[in-house]
Design a protein around this motif. Structure first.
Motif, short mmCIF file in Angstrom:
data_model
loop_
_atom_site.label_atom_id
_atom_site.label_comp_id
_atom_site.label_asym_id
_atom_site.label_seq_id
_atom_site.Cartn_x
_atom_site.Cartn_y
_atom_site.Cartn_z
N UNK A 71 0.68 -1.29 0.03
CA UNK A 71 -0.06 0.02 -0.08
C UNK A 71 0.89 1.28 -0.08
N UNK A 72 0.60 2.14 -1.00
CA UNK A 72 1.28 3.45 -1.14
C UNK A 72 1.30 4.21 0.73
N UNK A 73 -0.07 4.23 1.00
CA UNK A 73 -0.30 4.78 2.31
C UNK A 73 0.71 4.20 3.51
N UNK A 74 1.20 3.08 3.23
CA UNK A 74 1.99 2.56 4.24
C UNK A 74 3.42 3.22 4.23
N UNK A 92 -12.90 1.14 -10.79
CA UNK A 92 -12.13 1.89 -9.60
C UNK A 92 -11.85 0.76 -8.58
N UNK A 93 -13.21 0.08 -8.39
CA UNK A 93 -13.31 -0.93 -7.25
C UNK A 93 -12.75 -2.41 -7.53
N UNK A 134 -9.23 -6.03 -5.65
CA UNK A 134 -10.61 -5.64 -5.32
C UNK A 134 -10.67 -4.82 -3.98
N UNK A 135 -11.26 -3.43 -4.14
CA UNK A 135 -11.15 -2.55 -3.16
C UNK A 135 -12.35 -2.83 -2.19
N UNK A 160 -8.11 -0.35 1.95
CA UNK A 160 -8.35 -2.04 2.22
C UNK A 160 -8.49 -2.73 0.73
N UNK A 161 -7.73 -3.70 0.43
CA UNK A 161 -7.45 -4.31 -0.81
C UNK A 161 -7.55 -5.84 -0.74
#
Length: 407
Positions: free
Chosen positions: A105-108, A140-141, A162-163, A168-169
């Motif tokens: 995850x890029x957020x990580x 997108x999802x 899948x989003x 959360x993926x």
């Protein structure tokens, strides 16, 4: 009135003439070419991929460590240092060829920096030089992506991302096993160890082992069989597909200057044009969905092209409207040659065309004059009206031209 010393008068006149000519001379360096911005990257900008609106992942330090640059904040950012980080176009996920292929995850990155951990790994799909295509039918999802890896002759596998929530993926392979790419052509000497996918995952690039020239293939999803649809007429290694999947960008070694020269080839017509300027030593290129082009070049503190000895590289950002259509090829060639003569340079017609198209409007206008036209051979001359019209459609460099890559 006092008498004026004749020597002093001559000196004054000479100074004024010199000053006028110096002022009239065009910008003769890379700043003459239209660009949106130039960013300073720590290390070499190689294997670059755009990740969302603001980030570019790239590889440096001898091809061992990954880095990331934030275009919006104009600074370098931490990322897991493993080899060949590869950002997805949406910017929410990036990959490393670690433990097979691993998803992060890029957020990580913001929370954990270089200690960010993968949320999914596929040990069956292993290798290096991974590339990604987003398959038709994606939403997108629920994205369907194809990942090609440089394993043996080159392999690929498709996945569903899948989003599940805001960040959360879930990831699931579609095929039971990886598929060998272009197996039907292996006996013909096709090298797909550096398999580059088109943005829609329907095409793949590979090299002829004998000529070292790259071909573009249509790939069959079920079998992995390939059919050649275009050939790049020079030796190159990695290519970058445009997001409309109509063109490929690549870097070739100029045999005269030994610098990296950025090229664009239209896949349907095989027409090739030069994009970079004659003083640029280009390393790599990547594209953005809106048509923005990014290419890295050896910076002022760098050595020769090649990521082993480049200390810093320039990241040149060229906007989608930087290549005008208001003039014909001969007009842009004339503008490029006039600029070259005014600057004491010698250009081939491809470079002249590239420079003519990318001259900043003010620079272009400053050279579109009869006295400069007279320096050209008769076969290269065009009307002054054509020159001025072409200059009027040329873009203008925008924003800050330089930003640092410091933390």
């Amino acid at each position: 009135m006092k008498n004026v010393n004749s020597k002093a008068l001559y000196a004054l006149v000479a100074f004024l003439i010199f000053s006028t000519n110096a002022f009239a001379a065009p910008e003769c360096g890379n700043d003459a070419l239209v660009k949106k911005a130039v960013h300073n990257l720590p290390g070499s900008g190689y294997w670059m991929q755009v990740a969302g609106d603001c980030r570019i992942t790239y590889t440096s330090v001898g091809g061992v460590y990954s880095k990331m640059y934030n275009l919006c904040e104009r600074k370098a950012e931490d990322i897991t240092p493993y080899i060949d980080a590869y950002g997805l176009p949406e910017g929410d996920i990036y990959l490393h060829p670690e433990n097979g292929i691993s998803f992060y995850k890029m957020s990580g990155v913001k929370a954990n920096g270089q200690n960010n951990q993968p949320f999914y790994s596929d040990p069956q799909n292993f290798g290096n030089y991974q590339s990604i295509g987003t398959l038709p039918g994606s939403t997108p999802d629920k994205r369907k992506i194809r990942i090609a890896m440089g394993n043996a002759g080159g392999t690929f596998r498709d996945y569903i991302i899948e989003k599940k929530g805001a960040d959360d993926f879930s990831v699931k392979p579609i095929q039971d096993d990886v598929i060998e790419a272009c197996k039907n052509l292996d006996s013909g000497g096709i090298d797909t160890e550096i398999p580059i996918l088109s943005k829609d995952g329907q095409m793949i690039a590979g090299r002829q082992l004998d000529s070292r020239k790259t071909e573009i293939f249509k790939i069959d999803t079920a079998s992995g069989d390939c059919k050649s649809i275009a050939k790049i007429p020079t030796e190159t290694s990695k290519v970058t597909f445009s997001f409309d999947n109509k063109s490929v960008y690549y870097v070739m070694r100029d045999p005269n200057t030994m610098k990296g020269r950025l090229m664009k080839m239209d896949i349907s017509s095989n027409k090739v044009t030069t994009i970079s300027g004659p003083d640029e030593d280009v390393l790599y290129v990547t594209t953005k969905k809106d048509g923005t082009l990014f290419y890295s070049r050896v910076g002022s503190a760098g050595g020769s092209a090649g990521f082993g000895d480049v200390v810093t590289s320039d990241l040149v950002e060229v906007g989608p409207n930087s290549f005008p259509t208001g003039g014909d090829a001969k007009t842009y060639e004339a503008l490029g040659m006039m600029w070259a003569k005014a600057c004491g340079k010698s250009l081939d017609l491809d470079y002249a065309f590239a420079v003519g198209q990318r001259l900043d409007r003010a620079v272009c206008t400053s050279i579109a004059k009869d006295e400069n036209m007279s320096s050209l051979d008769q076969e290269h001359k065009v009307s002054l009206d054509k020159l001025k019209s072409a200059c009027g459609s040329n873009a203008v460099s925008g924003g800050s031209s330089r930003s640092t890559g410091t933390q």
